[in-house]
Design an enzyme around this catalytic site. Structure first.
Site, PDB file in Angstrom:
ATOM      1  N   GLY A 117       1.234   5.990  -5.258  1.00 42.98           N
ATOM      2  CA  GLY A 117       0.992   7.219  -6.003  1.00 42.98           C
ATOM      3  C   GLY A 117       0.033   7.044  -7.167  1.00 42.98           C
ATOM      4  N   LYS A 122       8.469  12.387   1.080  1.00 38.66           N
ATOM      5  CA  LYS A 122       9.211  12.241  -0.188  1.00 38.66           C
ATOM      6  C   LYS A 122       9.921  13.560  -0.527  1.00 38.66           C
ATOM      7  CE  LYS A 122       6.185   8.496  -1.582  1.00 38.66           C
ATOM      8  NZ  LYS A 122       5.577   7.720  -2.644  1.00 38.66           N
ATOM      9  N   GLU A 147       4.628  -2.378   0.521  1.00 36.40           N
ATOM     10  CA  GLU A 147       4.190  -1.336  -0.411  1.00 36.40           C
ATOM     11  C   GLU A 147       4.210  -1.891  -1.835  1.00 36.40           C
ATOM     12  OE1 GLU A 147       4.660   2.876   1.292  1.00 36.40           O
ATOM     13  OE2 GLU A 147       6.540   2.383   0.306  1.00 36.40           O
ATOM     14  N   GLU A 206      10.983   3.555  -4.536  1.00 36.28           N
ATOM     15  CA  GLU A 206      11.537   4.668  -5.341  1.00 36.28           C
ATOM     16  C   GLU A 206      13.060   4.669  -5.272  1.00 36.28           C
ATOM     17  OE1 GLU A 206       9.016   7.691  -3.631  1.00 36.28           O
ATOM     18  OE2 GLU A 206       7.314   6.783  -4.670  1.00 36.28           O
ATOM     19  N   SER A 224      -1.227   4.470  -1.735  1.00 36.22           N
ATOM     20  CA  SER A 224      -2.516   5.159  -1.911  1.00 36.22           C
ATOM     21  C   SER A 224      -3.426   5.063  -0.689  1.00 36.22           C
ATOM     22  CB  SER A 224      -3.236   4.656  -3.173  1.00 36.22           C
ATOM     23  OG  SER A 224      -2.469   4.954  -4.324  1.00 36.22           O
ATOM     24  N   HIS A 273      12.841   1.597   0.103  1.00 35.13           N
ATOM     25  CA  HIS A 273      11.641   2.131  -0.563  1.00 35.13           C
ATOM     26  C   HIS A 273      11.746   1.863  -2.065  1.00 35.13           C
ATOM     27  CE1 HIS A 273       8.529   4.792  -2.047  1.00 35.13           C
ATOM     28  NE2 HIS A 273       8.055   4.814  -0.816  1.00 35.13           N
ATOM     29  N   ASN A 293       5.443   9.677   4.790  1.00 35.70           N
ATOM     30  CA  ASN A 293       6.664   9.867   3.988  1.00 35.70           C
ATOM     31  C   ASN A 293       6.452  11.075   3.083  1.00 35.70           C
ATOM     32  OD1 ASN A 293       8.838   9.696   2.275  1.00 35.70           O
ATOM     33  ND2 ASN A 293       8.263   7.715   1.383  1.00 35.70           N
TER      34      ASN A 293
HETATM   35  P1  13P Z   1       1.273   7.151  -1.727  1.00 37.06           P
HETATM   36  O1  13P Z   1       0.529   7.113  -0.421  1.00 37.06           O
HETATM   37  O2  13P Z   1       1.384   8.539  -2.298  1.00 37.06           O
HETATM   38  O3  13P Z   1       0.736   6.147  -2.695  1.00 37.06           O
HETATM   39  O4  13P Z   1       2.783   6.713  -1.405  1.00 37.06           O
HETATM   40  C1  13P Z   1       3.027   5.560  -0.679  1.00 37.06           C
HETATM   41  C2  13P Z   1       4.459   5.506  -0.323  1.00 37.06           C
HETATM   42  O5  13P Z   1       5.312   5.299  -1.179  1.00 37.06           O
HETATM   43  C3  13P Z   1       4.842   5.730   1.078  1.00 37.06           C
HETATM   44  O6  13P Z   1       6.186   5.447   1.290  1.00 37.06           O
END
Ligand code: 13P
Length: 267
Positions: free
Chosen positions: A176, A14, A170, A100, A216, A98, A12
């Site tokens: 992150g 982002k 997740e 976010e 992560s 997601h 992803n």
């Molecule tokens: P990270 O791997 O940067 O922690 O992000 C995970 C994520 O949100 C994938 O959709």
């Protein structure tokens, strides 16, 4: 003995990359892992780069996804992107739910459910993301938070449609942050998810549904995660922006799942 589900690893991207960077990243990933066949792979660029990335990856075993979808079709919805639009630029799948989107953009359970329906109706595959917040984990509510999100998102999804859905667990506190869930923490919730699917659909559907872990994930922690019996791949954020680390995560997923297979066959 049931066949091991083929691992599915998706990156992803982002809200990162420019067109030039996205193109280079797609080309670099293609060169390293485009020919692998024992793993399912996907990249998820920002909307404006989907068409370019899909054309660079045409003919490769790497699918292209979108990060979001608007639940209504075409119409007077300024700024929105529909499933038909995503299909028309070459998207194979879309992320829904997601954290976010849920936490920054206010996608509540009803919105997530509508987006999931719209995506499937448009002929897109879906990665449905669920996961608890830190407060929920600390209160001992990680499993129930995930069950609630599953129930809300999948309430109107019939059994035969679930073959087009991958679940991504997740945990919000791991995204992150560099604070990856331990293999046993991931396995515990993945098992809860599979058990929930058995209860609401049946054991065949549960046995064939892939459940990715996200939060992560890095080349040095993927092996322990993918060795868990209910972890079927990864949804990778930061580490997917580097072709070397994404490729290392993908290849480690194959090696480790083969190792898990042979361990299972021995007993
Ligand atoms: P990270 O791997 O940067 O922690 O992000 C995970 C994520 O949100 C994938 O959709």
């Amino acid at each position: 003995m049931s066949e091991r589900r083929q691992p599915f690893v998706a990156g992803n991207w982002k809200c990162h990359t420019t067109l030039a960077e996205a193109t280079r990243l797609a080309d670099d990933i293609k060169r390293r892992i485009g020919r692998l066949r024992t793993v399912e792979m996907g990249v998820i660029p920002p909307f404006p780069f989907i068409e370019r990335v899909a054309s660079r990856l045409a003919g490769e075993a790497i699918q292209v996804g979108a990060q979001d979808i608007y639940a209504k079709g075409s119409g007077a919805y300024t700024g929105a992107v529909s499933g038909a639009m995503l299909k028309s630029v070459g998207a194979d799948f879309v992320l829904v739910g997601h954290s976010e989107r849920r936490l920054i953009f206010g996608d509540n359970d009803a919105v997530v459910s509508a987006k999931l329906q719209a995506a499937l109706n448009s002929g897109l595959q879906v990665i449905l993301c669920i996961g608890e917040r830190l407060e929920e984990r600390d209160a001992g509510e990680a499993a129930s938070a995930c069950q609630t999100q599953l129930a809300a998102a999948l309430q109107d999804i019939p059994k035969q449609a679930l073959q087009n859905v991958t679940i991504a667990y997740e945990p919000v506190w791991a995204i992150g942050t560099g604070r990856v869930a331990s293999p046993s923490q991931a396995q515990e919730i993945h098992f809860v998810i599979r058990t929930w699917i058995t209860g609401h659909y049946d054991s065949d559907v549960a046995a064939s549904t892939r459940i990715q872990y996200g939060g992560s994930v890095k080349p040095d922690n993927i092996s322990g995660l993918i060795l868990q019996p209910d972890v079927d791949g990864a949804l990778v954020g930061g580490a997917s922006l580097d072709a070397d680390s994404f490729s290392a995560i993908v290849t480690a997923s194959i090696d480790s799942s083969a190792e898990a297979d042979s361990a299972r066959n021995r007993f």
